[in-house]
Write a protein that holds these residues in place. Sequence first.
Motif: not given
Length: 261
Positions: A128, A132-133, A135, A140, A177, A181-182, A185
């Motif tokens: 995760m 996110q890093k 994204a 992406h 995910f 990623p945005f 959850t």
Amino acid sequence: MEFGMTGFVVAGLVVGFIVGMTGVGGGSLMTPILLWFGINPATAVGTDLLYAAITKSGGVLVHKKNDNIDWKITGWLTLGSVPAAALTLLFLKSIDSDMQATNAVIKHALGFVLLLTALAILFKKQLMAFAQKHAGDHYHLSGRSLNALTVLTGVVLGSMVALTSIGAGALGTVALFVLYPFLATKRLIGTEIAHAVPLTLVAGLGHASMGNMDWHLLGYLLVGSLPGIYLGSHLSGRVPDGVLRPCLSVMLFTIGYKLVF
């Protein structure tokens, strides 16, 4: 059968409790438990699929009420997973005359998916963080390619779930995910559960039509798991994630290793 009956109700209770508490592990715990009870692999998978469809339907209602479902993503996933599950069932039907072959295929597939699930649960935080890093990077995706990859993810999950009854939960959540990623959850989990219902229902009914189903067993599991899920949901967050995840991972890894080797 007396012990069996009580055993199955208790198994349902325990699995329901863990699912309620962690949101993970329905099939990945239930199917191995059924094998341990001596249920043959094809019947264990078929029974677990309908068990999942029924228990997750309750989850969908809750998530829908809280607006935690992204129906568009659910739709793209289902577009891939349901046809893939149907094709996998056709493949199983083609080797159906040889029960030993069917059970061997299911058992090995089950082992591999459990090993993958154990890794997914263990490294979920790292995966995760990576997603996110990056994204905002070129990695992406958007628009068409993202939809296509979502359908492809559905295809992979559909085949895995029809073969082993496992994979929708932990692996599906990680895959979503990485792709989205945005996405919050709770929406991620809601979307995943909403996708699991039609998939497990179609795959479960397919197995039932091949005779891979024990209706009494399904009843006992449900009797135990519904209160289990209720209790687990209320305790959710009380036990630290750092304790729960490794324990769950080690358990699934051990079962998977035993099935494969």
